[in-house]
Design an enzyme around this catalytic site. Structure first.
Site, PDB file in Angstrom:
ATOM      1  N   CYS A   3       0.865  -1.185   0.000  1.00 60.58           N
ATOM      2  CA  CYS A   3       0.000   0.000   0.000  1.00 60.58           C
ATOM      3  C   CYS A   3       0.898   1.229   0.000  1.00 60.58           C
ATOM      4  O   CYS A   3       1.710   1.410   0.910  1.00 60.58           O
ATOM      5  CB  CYS A   3      -0.910  -0.002   1.229  1.00 60.58           C
ATOM      6  SG  CYS A   3      -1.764   1.569   1.498  1.00 60.58           S
ATOM      7  N   CYS A   6       0.629   3.358   3.136  1.00 64.65           N
ATOM      8  CA  CYS A   6       1.294   2.726   4.281  1.00 64.65           C
ATOM      9  C   CYS A   6       2.806   2.917   4.156  1.00 64.65           C
ATOM     10  O   CYS A   6       3.495   3.130   5.159  1.00 64.65           O
ATOM     11  CB  CYS A   6       0.936   1.241   4.371  1.00 64.65           C
ATOM     12  SG  CYS A   6      -0.746   0.922   4.962  1.00 64.65           S
ATOM     13  N   HIS A  45      -4.347   1.233   8.496  1.00 63.43           N
ATOM     14  CA  HIS A  45      -4.841   0.960   7.146  1.00 63.43           C
ATOM     15  C   HIS A  45      -6.348   0.700   7.181  1.00 63.43           C
ATOM     16  O   HIS A  45      -6.804  -0.311   7.699  1.00 63.43           O
ATOM     17  CB  HIS A  45      -4.125  -0.234   6.510  1.00 63.43           C
ATOM     18  CG  HIS A  45      -4.572  -0.444   5.090  1.00 63.43           C
ATOM     19  ND1 HIS A  45      -3.976   0.185   4.026  1.00 63.43           N
ATOM     20  CD2 HIS A  45      -5.598  -1.164   4.582  1.00 63.43           C
ATOM     21  CE1 HIS A  45      -4.594  -0.153   2.913  1.00 63.43           C
ATOM     22  NE2 HIS A  45      -5.589  -0.980   3.223  1.00 63.43           N
ATOM     23  N   HIS A  98      -8.397   8.148   2.312  1.00 65.08           N
ATOM     24  CA  HIS A  98      -7.756   9.469   2.300  1.00 65.08           C
ATOM     25  C   HIS A  98      -8.786  10.524   1.965  1.00 65.08           C
ATOM     26  O   HIS A  98      -9.706  10.283   1.168  1.00 65.08           O
ATOM     27  CB  HIS A  98      -6.583   9.517   1.318  1.00 65.08           C
ATOM     28  CG  HIS A  98      -6.917   9.036  -0.063  1.00 65.08           C
ATOM     29  ND1 HIS A  98      -7.043   7.703  -0.373  1.00 65.08           N
ATOM     30  CD2 HIS A  98      -7.179   9.715  -1.204  1.00 65.08           C
ATOM     31  CE1 HIS A  98      -7.349   7.577  -1.654  1.00 65.08           C
ATOM     32  NE2 HIS A  98      -7.444   8.786  -2.179  1.00 65.08           N
TER      33      HIS A  98
HETATM   34  P1  AMP Z   1      -7.857   8.774  -5.282  1.00 59.28           P
HETATM   35  O1  AMP Z   1      -7.874   8.752  -6.777  1.00 59.28           O
HETATM   36  O2  AMP Z   1      -9.007   9.484  -4.665  1.00 59.28           O
HETATM   37  O3  AMP Z   1      -7.615   7.392  -4.695  1.00 59.28           O
HETATM   38  O4  AMP Z   1      -6.606   9.669  -4.903  1.00 59.28           O
HETATM   39  C1  AMP Z   1      -5.307   9.169  -4.801  1.00 59.28           C
HETATM   40  C2  AMP Z   1      -4.395  10.352  -4.838  1.00 59.28           C
HETATM   41  O5  AMP Z   1      -3.122   9.936  -4.372  1.00 59.28           O
HETATM   42  C3  AMP Z   1      -4.178  10.937  -6.236  1.00 59.28           C
HETATM   43  O6  AMP Z   1      -4.591  12.298  -6.233  1.00 59.28           O
HETATM   44  C4  AMP Z   1      -2.686  10.779  -6.459  1.00 59.28           C
HETATM   45  O7  AMP Z   1      -2.117  11.859  -7.150  1.00 59.28           O
HETATM   46  C5  AMP Z   1      -2.155  10.669  -5.043  1.00 59.28           C
HETATM   47  N1  AMP Z   1      -0.908   9.940  -4.886  1.00 59.28           N
HETATM   48  C6  AMP Z   1      -0.595   8.709  -5.369  1.00 59.28           C
HETATM   49  N2  AMP Z   1       0.643   8.356  -4.990  1.00 59.28           N
HETATM   50  C7  AMP Z   1       1.125   9.385  -4.234  1.00 59.28           C
HETATM   51  C8  AMP Z   1       2.346   9.621  -3.557  1.00 59.28           C
HETATM   52  N3  AMP Z   1       3.347   8.723  -3.558  1.00 59.28           N
HETATM   53  N4  AMP Z   1       2.497  10.779  -2.882  1.00 59.28           N
HETATM   54  C9  AMP Z   1       1.495  11.702  -2.867  1.00 59.28           C
HETATM   55  N5  AMP Z   1       0.312  11.531  -3.479  1.00 59.28           N
HETATM   56  C10 AMP Z   1       0.130  10.391  -4.163  1.00 59.28           C
END
Ligand code: AMP
Length: 113
Positions: A3, A6, A45, A98
């Site tokens: 994850c 995580c 988680h 999130h």
């Molecule tokens: P969702 O599509 O609502 O699941 O949002 C997931 C979010 O996580 C997206 O806006 C991605 O840009 C963001 N994301 C994915 N990987 C990372 C990371 N390593 N660091 C910061 N944000 C991330």
């Protein structure tokens, strides 16, 4: 468990942290959709908002105490948006609960993430 959030919480994956306490971490989204785009996550988680129940709702309440503090720190005086996507049909791409905080500009009414 593989994850990404995580991994960020453990410190294995780098992130731009903006807030941390014992149960909550907030960091900048890697692909910002607004001038301010922060993700607020429980350190435990929890897969999505669909998994919120009486066993974990205290942490969710705490997240919603933290969000206004972050908004104040980020100077989002004009308002902001809080979004959580749930599951594939809801557009959730990372299966760790999130809350997106989006702000720093007047957001389009129907803007999602
Ligand atoms: P969702 O599509 O609502 O699941 O949002 C997931 C979010 O996580 C997206 O806006 C991605 O840009 C963001 N994301 C994915 N990987 C990372 C990371 N390593 N660091 C910061 N944000 C991330």
């Amino acid at each position: 468990m593989d994850c990404v959030f995580c991994g960020i919480i453990r410190g294995d994956i780098p992130s731009k942290k903006v807030y941390e306490d014992d149960t909550v971490l907030a960091f900048r989204d890697i692909n910002p959709e607004a001038p301010v785009h922060i993700l607020v996550v429980p350190k435990d988680h929890i897969a999505s908002a669909d998994m919120i129940d009486t066993t974990n709702s205290e942490i969710i309440a705490h997240i919603f105490e933290v969000i206004p503090q972050i908004a104040k720190d980020e100077d989002l005086t004009g308002g902001y948006r809080v979004i959580t996507n749930v599951g594939p049909d809801g557009g959730q791409s990372v299966p760790h609960l999130h809350f997106h905080i989006l702000g720093g500009a007047k957001l389009p009414i129907h803007m999602g993430v």
